[in-house]
Design a protein around this motif. Structure first.
Motif, PDB file in Angstrom:
ATOM      1  N   GLY A  14      20.897  68.564  20.768  1.00  0.00           N
ATOM      2  CA  GLY A  14      20.239  69.306  21.832  1.00  0.00           C
ATOM      3  C   GLY A  14      21.022  69.372  23.122  1.00  0.00           C
ATOM      4  N   GLU A  15      21.903  68.381  23.339  1.00  0.00           N
ATOM      5  CA  GLU A  15      22.677  68.369  24.583  1.00  0.00           C
ATOM      6  C   GLU A  15      23.934  67.534  24.434  1.00  0.00           C
ATOM      7  OE1 GLU A  15      20.502  64.700  26.946  1.00  0.00           O
ATOM      8  OE2 GLU A  15      19.862  66.748  27.360  1.00  0.00           O
ATOM      9  N   ILE A  16      24.848  67.759  25.354  1.00  0.00           N
ATOM     10  CA  ILE A  16      26.054  66.947  25.455  1.00  0.00           C
ATOM     11  C   ILE A  16      25.809  65.954  26.582  1.00  0.00           C
ATOM     12  CG2 ILE A  16      28.508  66.981  26.050  1.00  0.00           C
ATOM     13  CD1 ILE A  16      28.650  69.748  24.745  1.00  0.00           C
ATOM     14  N   PRO A  17      26.114  64.674  26.377  1.00  0.00           N
ATOM     15  CA  PRO A  17      25.832  63.667  27.396  1.00  0.00           C
ATOM     16  C   PRO A  17      26.512  63.969  28.736  1.00  0.00           C
ATOM     17  CG  PRO A  17      26.418  62.608  25.334  1.00  0.00           C
ATOM     18  CD  PRO A  17      26.693  64.064  25.166  1.00  0.00           C
ATOM     19  N   ALA A  18      25.840  63.572  29.811  1.00  0.00           N
ATOM     20  CA  ALA A  18      26.415  63.708  31.145  1.00  0.00           C
ATOM     21  C   ALA A  18      27.712  62.909  31.215  1.00  0.00           C
ATOM     22  CB  ALA A  18      25.428  63.199  32.187  1.00  0.00           C
ATOM     23  N   GLY A  19      28.671  63.406  31.942  1.00  0.00           N
ATOM     24  CA  GLY A  19      29.949  62.718  32.087  1.00  0.00           C
ATOM     25  C   GLY A  19      30.959  63.038  31.005  1.00  0.00           C
ATOM     26  N   ALA A  20      30.600  63.900  30.052  1.00  0.00           N
ATOM     27  CA  ALA A  20      31.540  64.277  28.990  1.00  0.00           C
ATOM     28  C   ALA A  20      32.732  65.009  29.604  1.00  0.00           C
ATOM     29  CB  ALA A  20      30.847  65.167  27.966  1.00  0.00           C
ATOM     30  N   ALA A  46      35.193  77.862  21.728  1.00  0.00           N
ATOM     31  CA  ALA A  46      34.615  76.514  21.653  1.00  0.00           C
ATOM     32  C   ALA A  46      35.353  75.567  22.587  1.00  0.00           C
ATOM     33  CB  ALA A  46      34.675  75.992  20.223  1.00  0.00           C
ATOM     34  N   CYS A  47      34.644  74.503  22.969  1.00  0.00           N
ATOM     35  CA  CYS A  47      35.230  73.455  23.798  1.00  0.00           C
ATOM     36  C   CYS A  47      34.836  72.101  23.222  1.00  0.00           C
ATOM     37  CB  CYS A  47      34.729  73.573  25.239  1.00  0.00           C
ATOM     38  SG  CYS A  47      35.486  72.382  26.363  1.00  0.00           S
ATOM     39  N   LEU A  48      35.817  71.209  23.101  1.00  0.00           N
ATOM     40  CA  LEU A  48      35.586  69.863  22.602  1.00  0.00           C
ATOM     41  C   LEU A  48      35.511  68.909  23.788  1.00  0.00           C
ATOM     42  CD1 LEU A  48      35.370  68.192  19.959  1.00  0.00           C
ATOM     43  CD2 LEU A  48      37.845  67.814  20.147  1.00  0.00           C
ATOM     44  N   TYR A  49      34.549  67.984  23.747  1.00  0.00           N
ATOM     45  CA  TYR A  49      34.333  67.024  24.831  1.00  0.00           C
ATOM     46  C   TYR A  49      34.465  65.603  24.313  1.00  0.00           C
ATOM     47  CZ  TYR A  49      32.289  70.924  27.395  1.00  0.00           C
ATOM     48  OH  TYR A  49      32.080  72.119  28.032  1.00  0.00           O
ATOM     49  N   GLU A  58      32.919  59.036  21.758  1.00  0.00           N
ATOM     50  CA  GLU A  58      32.164  60.030  21.001  1.00  0.00           C
ATOM     51  C   GLU A  58      32.747  61.402  21.316  1.00  0.00           C
ATOM     52  OE1 GLU A  58      28.148  59.648  22.360  1.00  0.00           O
ATOM     53  OE2 GLU A  58      27.893  57.686  21.464  1.00  0.00           O
ATOM     54  N   PHE A  59      32.679  62.299  20.340  1.00  0.00           N
ATOM     55  CA  PHE A  59      33.144  63.666  20.525  1.00  0.00           C
ATOM     56  C   PHE A  59      31.984  64.633  20.358  1.00  0.00           C
ATOM     57  CE2 PHE A  59      36.961  61.389  19.344  1.00  0.00           C
ATOM     58  CZ  PHE A  59      37.886  61.890  20.244  1.00  0.00           C
ATOM     59  N   TYR A  60      31.979  65.667  21.184  1.00  0.00           N
ATOM     60  CA  TYR A  60      30.972  66.716  21.130  1.00  0.00           C
ATOM     61  C   TYR A  60      31.682  68.056  21.171  1.00  0.00           C
ATOM     62  CZ  TYR A  60      27.457  63.183  21.913  1.00  0.00           C
ATOM     63  OH  TYR A  60      26.649  62.088  21.766  1.00  0.00           O
ATOM     64  N   LEU A  61      31.093  69.043  20.520  1.00  0.00           N
ATOM     65  CA  LEU A  61      31.664  70.378  20.455  1.00  0.00           C
ATOM     66  C   LEU A  61      30.639  71.375  20.968  1.00  0.00           C
ATOM     67  CD1 LEU A  61      34.032  72.181  19.354  1.00  0.00           C
ATOM     68  CD2 LEU A  61      32.695  72.362  17.246  1.00  0.00           C
ATOM     69  N   GLU A  62      31.076  72.257  21.843  1.00  0.00           N
ATOM     70  CA  GLU A  62      30.220  73.346  22.303  1.00  0.00           C
ATOM     71  C   GLU A  62      30.822  74.652  21.817  1.00  0.00           C
ATOM     72  OE1 GLU A  62      28.257  75.240  26.339  1.00  0.00           O
ATOM     73  OE2 GLU A  62      29.955  73.878  26.542  1.00  0.00           O
ATOM     74  N   VAL A  63      30.075  75.365  20.971  1.00  0.00           N
ATOM     75  CA  VAL A  63      30.504  76.683  20.517  1.00  0.00           C
ATOM     76  C   VAL A  63      29.910  77.689  21.501  1.00  0.00           C
ATOM     77  CG1 VAL A  63      30.400  78.397  18.666  1.00  0.00           C
ATOM     78  CG2 VAL A  63      30.662  75.972  18.107  1.00  0.00           C
ATOM     79  N   THR A  64      30.793  78.335  22.256  1.00  0.00           N
ATOM     80  CA  THR A  64      30.359  79.263  23.296  1.00  0.00           C
ATOM     81  C   THR A  64      30.348  80.706  22.827  1.00  0.00           C
ATOM     82  OG1 THR A  64      32.627  79.352  24.122  1.00  0.00           O
ATOM     83  CG2 THR A  64      31.140  77.742  25.150  1.00  0.00           C
ATOM     84  N   GLY A  65      31.086  81.009  21.766  1.00  0.00           N
ATOM     85  CA  GLY A  65      31.068  82.342  21.183  1.00  0.00           C
ATOM     86  C   GLY A  65      29.911  82.449  20.202  1.00  0.00           C
ATOM     87  N   ASP A  66      29.746  83.609  19.603  1.00  0.00           N
ATOM     88  CA  ASP A  66      28.675  83.786  18.613  1.00  0.00           C
ATOM     89  C   ASP A  66      28.844  82.831  17.440  1.00  0.00           C
ATOM     90  OD1 ASP A  66      27.405  85.737  20.099  1.00  0.00           O
ATOM     91  OD2 ASP A  66      28.464  87.378  19.101  1.00  0.00           O
ATOM     92  N   GLU A  67      30.106  82.590  17.055  1.00  0.00           N
ATOM     93  CA  GLU A  67      30.398  81.628  15.997  1.00  0.00           C
ATOM     94  C   GLU A  67      31.841  81.165  16.130  1.00  0.00           C
ATOM     95  OE1 GLU A  67      31.358  84.582  12.277  1.00  0.00           O
ATOM     96  OE2 GLU A  67      29.303  83.942  12.541  1.00  0.00           O
ATOM     97  N   ALA A  68      32.122  80.031  15.491  1.00  0.00           N
ATOM     98  CA  ALA A  68      33.470  79.466  15.507  1.00  0.00           C
ATOM     99  C   ALA A  68      33.816  78.988  14.105  1.00  0.00           C
ATOM    100  CB  ALA A  68      33.541  78.304  16.501  1.00  0.00           C
ATOM    101  N   ASP A  69      35.049  79.241  13.695  1.00  0.00           N
ATOM    102  CA  ASP A  69      35.526  78.798  12.381  1.00  0.00           C
ATOM    103  C   ASP A  69      36.229  77.451  12.523  1.00  0.00           C
ATOM    104  OD1 ASP A  69      34.651  81.159  11.251  1.00  0.00           O
ATOM    105  OD2 ASP A  69      36.621  82.116  11.326  1.00  0.00           O
ATOM    106  N   ARG A  82      26.769  79.550  17.615  1.00  0.00           N
ATOM    107  CA  ARG A  82      26.706  79.141  19.017  1.00  0.00           C
ATOM    108  C   ARG A  82      25.763  77.950  19.145  1.00  0.00           C
ATOM    109  NH1 ARG A  82      27.501  82.320  23.612  1.00  0.00           N
ATOM    110  NH2 ARG A  82      27.464  84.147  22.253  1.00  0.00           N
ATOM    111  N   GLY A  83      26.217  76.888  19.830  1.00  0.00           N
ATOM    112  CA  GLY A  83      25.380  75.714  19.988  1.00  0.00           C
ATOM    113  C   GLY A  83      26.180  74.478  20.333  1.00  0.00           C
ATOM    114  N   LEU A  84      25.500  73.333  20.281  1.00  0.00           N
ATOM    115  CA  LEU A  84      26.079  72.043  20.626  1.00  0.00           C
ATOM    116  C   LEU A  84      26.083  71.144  19.402  1.00  0.00           C
ATOM    117  CD1 LEU A  84      24.122  71.529  23.959  1.00  0.00           C
ATOM    118  CD2 LEU A  84      26.399  72.539  23.656  1.00  0.00           C
ATOM    119  N   TYR A  85      27.165  70.377  19.234  1.00  0.00           N
ATOM    120  CA  TYR A  85      27.350  69.565  18.040  1.00  0.00           C
ATOM    121  C   TYR A  85      27.967  68.219  18.400  1.00  0.00           C
ATOM    122  CZ  TYR A  85      26.894  74.165  15.896  1.00  0.00           C
ATOM    123  OH  TYR A  85      26.441  75.400  15.525  1.00  0.00           O
ATOM    124  N   ARG A  86      27.591  67.191  17.661  1.00  0.00           N
ATOM    125  CA  ARG A  86      28.254  65.890  17.735  1.00  0.00           C
ATOM    126  C   ARG A  86      29.236  65.833  16.577  1.00  0.00           C
ATOM    127  NH1 ARG A  86      26.576  59.928  17.999  1.00  0.00           N
ATOM    128  NH2 ARG A  86      28.647  59.014  18.100  1.00  0.00           N
TER     129      ARG A  86
END
Length: 103
Positions: A14-20, A46-49, A58-69, A82-86
């Motif tokens: 649901g979210e990427i932790p604060a401070g990522a 996409a952006c990796l945090y 820990e790593f988190y991924l935010e897909v900012t486009g409609d989709e990412a391969d 599009r969304g947030l991922y651990r």
């Protein structure tokens, strides 16, 4: 939902932790033995945090486009919407301790 590509496990969150901290490239893992990478094909979508430091990072991924391969030369491509991922790098355990799985 969960996805697996070799030694990488991905779960929608649901979210990427604060401070990522954003990383420069969306490379989820690199193999020391083969040089292959689990990476987002188009880094513009996409952006990796990174959260924390070794050993508890820990790593988190935010897909900012409609989709990412998510691509790797030895595995099928995973299409993430599009969304947030651990992101986890799988580990294996033995009587001598644990280590990151080498793909």
């Amino acid at each position: 939902m969960l996805w697996r590509q070799g030694d990488i496990l991905i779960q929608d969150v649901g979210e990427i932790p604060a401070g990522a901290q954003p990383l420069k490239r969306p490379v989820l893992a690199s193999s020391d033995s083969t040089g292959h990478q689990h990476q987002i094909k188009d880094r513009k979508v996409a952006c990796l945090y990174l959260v924390g430091r070794e050993p508890g990072q820990e790593f988190y991924l935010e897909v900012t486009g409609d989709e990412a391969d998510l691509v790797h030369p030895e595995h099928d491509t995973i299409v993430l919407k599009r969304g947030l991922y651990r992101v986890w790098r799988q580990r294996e355990f033995s009587e001598w301790g644990s280590r990151t799985v080498i793909d």
